[in-house]
Design an enzyme around this catalytic site. Structure first.
Site, PDB file in Angstrom:
ATOM      1  N   CYS A   1       0.852  -1.371   0.211  1.00 10.50           N
ATOM      2  CA  CYS A   1      -0.054  -0.204  -0.054  1.00 10.50           C
ATOM      3  C   CYS A   1       0.887   1.275  -0.026  1.00 10.50           C
ATOM      4  CB  CYS A   1      -0.876  -0.073   1.208  1.00 10.50           C
ATOM      5  SG  CYS A   1      -2.172  -1.297   1.137  1.00 10.50           S
TER       6      CYS A   1
ATOM      7  N   ASP B   1      36.624  19.572  16.542  1.00 13.05           N
ATOM      8  CA  ASP B   1      37.250  20.984  16.802  1.00 13.05           C
ATOM      9  C   ASP B   1      37.351  21.224  18.367  1.00 13.05           C
ATOM     10  OD1 ASP B   1      37.169  23.774  16.374  1.00 13.05           O
ATOM     11  OD2 ASP B   1      35.238  24.159  17.365  1.00 13.05           O
TER      12      ASP B   1
END
Length: 806
Positions: free
Chosen positions: A89, A498
């Site tokens: 479906c 970082d």
């Protein structure tokens, strides 16, 4: 609204601001197959294309324009899809939406019954899309109001209650039917009694299977309803024929068997399976429901004069002063204006320890106030709150498709027609080779093949695991942007970090200032020019010099990766790193050099402040490493992941921080474009790279990496560029995110294995492949139970993720 059937389409453009831009877009459209004619109307900001009628041309044209760096204005929406009964479906409804004029992209998710649709306004609208789905028996809930959301909840509850009622009725009628069929077949009028018991089950309780199958047939499509309707319909009609005309078989020396019990019991089993599947699917989205439940319906707003009023959440405006009493949920994002308390932020950040809130502290929607009362000013309301963004992000991720799902979708789309083909071949084979009783046995084998085949297990295998995995992540403060990044994270073998705000607290503090002249001589100028900058180090200097009076800054320039340049009273002033000083030929005295080296070896960042000729001062700034960073790096290494640190800071500070965090590989004095280049180099070596950062200068590197991970307390741009967000900013969550990815992908593989193996083994056995060996024929009732169990087992396996530890 334009007429799409004329094959002339208007594409609204963004970013096309000159004739040169228009020419680039025109050239780009030249390369798209299927476009017969085209031109760009610069004044109307649109591209007019004439196609050959192929609907696939539109998405290709939009992609071509976006690849050039411009944009086509589209609307992206999520809508609930109703009346889907299986994975086929979802494939069918997705195909219908994709083939609607004006639709750029459509993805239908069976597990959470939703459609993510991108379309061009002016060509289509939600009403047209709704009508298209309704024509094949599905529906689209396009009303986005609060009332509509409540209505959808009511529809889903009503549907579940109806399913429950039908299941109970089917079981109550099927039980005596099965007993009669197994033990009392020879009693008078047995066939008529079974017919009477089976009829309400097949024609009333199972009516939806036949109605939906007919709708699919009208559109030359098929789904699970088709298989159920064919199998139970054939068994029921064959049984009626044998009950009314037994002499037809008696003349041929055959016994007229009836299969009323098979038809009814199969429907009962399938309904029971659907009921259990729906309940399990509801469990997979419990994390999202929990997030939505964090929003209170009403809030207490304090009006001028101290008057308090209970106001619906939807009516809260930016700037309203809101009172939160002990135990109440905070409704919107804001800043505390008075009072103090501790707030439980665990459901948003994943951190269990309550956070202290006092004047000027930020508070977030969905968090729970504990002992004290707080008054705060609303800063973000509605869809702008952190909670609303988290909910939307989780919705988007749960509705997204993992790469492996594309193959499964292709299989689901052709699964039902292939099964019908196998069933017909099974019947013909039995008819030809089955001997005296070949017709009856062939018919039952065909029915069993139709019953046992299960596209649902295939369709649920990936999305249920993704839904649980994304929900599990959200509950632990890990927000995942899409299924692809969740799947890809399992391959991460390098993590690039970082420094500022990722390894460190991101709250730099000035520890020392060394003035060359009289202390504080130019402090007002340093304060004023740093106030213009948005860098965290500038904020630290501004905070330290907050007693200074500001002066007028005539010109200001941000120099990426180095610092700032400003003009005050016709003199040029610089503030930044040593590279900035060298660039402008600024004299650095021996005293300044020695002080800077000493500070840098103590993990302090040094900011140089100068006029056009000499350094006037240096500022030492320390940013403490987070308590969990060392352990987080250790965990990553234990998992066989290489860890790198990149920073724009000086070599000495970078070395000190890397040593404290236990990182062997680091690079100092790195500019934003160099971070991106470094990640590209690692990728060229065949590495799967995760970049973890929090600042604007990390956004390009985050976007370039295979999996960008943003710290939630960082900048909006960094979060937008990332594939994952750690809400709390705790680096230890990176290891958890990778483990979550590995567990989720493992669950998907298990689900797909069982879904495929079930069908690969089950369908041949149902066809009777074992009959020549040992005389075994699978009963249709057992096939119905197995089919129901296959979907439940896949969803249950996905739910195991909820209870696993990260």
């Amino acid at each position: 609204m334009q007429d799409y059937n004329s094959n002339h389409i208007s594409l609204p453009l963004e970013g096309v601001d000159s004739e040169h831009c228009a020419l680039i877009v025109d050239k780009g459209l030249n390369k798209v197959d299927g476009i017969v004619n085209h031109h760009v109307e610069l004044n109307n900001k649109q591209a007019i294309i004439e196609t050959n009628g192929d609907l696939a041309v539109l998405p290709q044209a939009v992609k071509a324009i976006r690849d050039l760096g411009y944009n086509v204005v589209t609307v992206k929406k999520h809508y609930p899809v109703l009346n889907m009964s299986c994975a086929s479906c979802a494939a069918s409804s997705q195909s219908i939406l994709e083939n609607q004029p004006g639709v750029v992209k459509a993805e239908v998710n069976y597990a959470n019954a939703s459609a993510a649709i991108e379309y061009i306004p002016g060509i289509t609208d939600p009403g047209k899309l709704k009508s298209a789905l309704q024509s094949v028996g599905y529906d689209l809930m396009t009303d986005e109001s609060e009332e509509s959301k409540d209505e959808l909840e009511n529809i889903q509850q009503k549907r579940l209650q109806t399913l429950k009622t039908k299941t109970i009725a089917a079981v109550l009628l099927s039980a005596p039917l099965m007993v009669t069929g197994m033990f009392f077949m020879d009693m008078p009028y047995a066939n008529y009694i079974m017919w009477a018991l089976a009829t309400p089950v097949v024609l009333w309780i199972g009516r939806d299977f036949f109605v939906n199958a007919w709708k699919q047939l009208k559109h030359r499509s098929a789904n699970m309803d088709t298989l159920v309707a064919l199998s139970t319909g054939v068994a029921y009609i064959f049984s009626i024929f044998n009950t009314l005309f037994p002499e037809f078989w008696h003349k041929r020396d055959l016994h007229p068997h009836v299969y009323f019990e098979a038809a009814a019991v199969v429907i009962a089993f399938i309904l029971l399976g659907k009921l259990l599947e729906e309940k399990a699917k509801n469990n997979t989205s419990s994390a999202l429901k929990k997030l939505i439940g964090l929003q209170p319906k009403t809030v207490t707003v304090i009006h001028h004069g101290g008057h308090q009023a209970q106001v619906p959440l939807a009516e809260v405006k930016k700037g309203d002063i809101i009172l939160v009493k002990p135990g109440e949920k905070i409704a919107v994002d804001g800043m505390v204006t008075s009072g103090s308390s501790y707030v439980d932020e665990s459901l948003i950040s994943g951190e269990p320890i309550p956070v202290e809130k006092k004047k000027e502290s930020k508070v977030f929607a969905g968090t729970i106030n504990q002992k004290g009362s707080l008054e705060f000013k609303a800063e973000k309301v509605g869809g702008d709150t952190l909670l609303a963004q988290i909910i939307q992000m989780v919705k988007d991720a749960q509705g997204s498709r993992a790469p492996v799902q594309k193959l499964v979708d292709k299989i689901a789309a052709i699964f039902v027609p292939i099964v019908i083909g196998i069933a017909v071949i099974t019947f013909i084979t039995w008819l030809v080779l089955g001997g005296h009783n070949g017709f009856t046995q062939g018919l039952m084998a065909m029915v069993t093949v139709l019953i046992i085949a299960c596209p649902c297990a295939l369709g649920l295998a990936t999305p249920t695991a993704i839904m649980v995995g994304v929900g599990k992540g959200a509950a632990n403060g890990i927000l995942i942007k899409d299924a692809e990044s969740l799947e890809l994270s399992k391959n991460i073998n390098v993590v690039v970090l970082d420094k500022t705000g990722t390894l460190t607290e991101g709250r730099p503090v000035v520890t020392d200032i060394y003035w060359m002249d009289e202390p504080g001589t130019h402090a007002d100028i340093l304060y004023s020019i740093e106030k213009k900058s948005e860098h965290p180090l500038a904020e630290a200097i501004v905070h330290h010099l907050r007693e200074q009076k500001g002066v007028a800054v005539d010109k200001f320039e941000n120099i990426t990766g180095q610092g700032i340049k400003a003009t005050v009273n016709d003199r040029t002033w610089l503030a930044g790193n040593k590279a900035l000083m060298y660039q402008y030929g600024i004299d650095i005295s021996l005293k300044v050099e020695q002080a800077a080296i000493q500070w840098e070896t103590s993990a302090r960042t040094v900011i140089y402040f100068s006029d056009e000729q000499t350094v006037k001062a240096i500022v030492g700034i320390a940013d403490k490493i987070k308590p969990t960073s060392g352990q987080a790096v250790h965990q990553l290494k234990q998992n066989g992941i290489e860890v790198y640190m990149l920073t724009g800071d000086n070599e000495a500070t970078a070395k000190a921080i890397a040593k404290e965090a236990g990182i062997s590989h680091y690079k100092a004095n790195v500019l934003p474009d160099q971070k991106l280049e470094f990640i590209q180099q690692l990728q060229q070596q065949g590495k799967t790279v995760a970049m973890v950062g929090d600042g604007v200068n990390d956004s390009a590197a985050l976007a370039q990496s295979d999996v960008g991970i943003a710290m939630g307390k960082g900048s909006d741009i960094a979060i937008e560029s990332a594939k994952m967000t750690i809400v709390s900013g705790d680096l230890a969550k990176v290891s958890e995110a990778i483990r979550l990815s590995r567990k989720t992908v493992s669950t998907i593989r298990q689900n797909l294995f069982w879904a495929f193996i079930y069908n690969i083994i089950g369908i041949p056995i149902a066809a009777g492949v074992l009959y020549p060996v040992n005389g075994f024929l699978l009963d249709p009732m057992i096939a119905g139970a197995a089919m129901a169990l296959s979907s439940i087992s896949v969803v249950s396996n996905s739910l195991r993720l909820k209870w696993s530890s990260l």
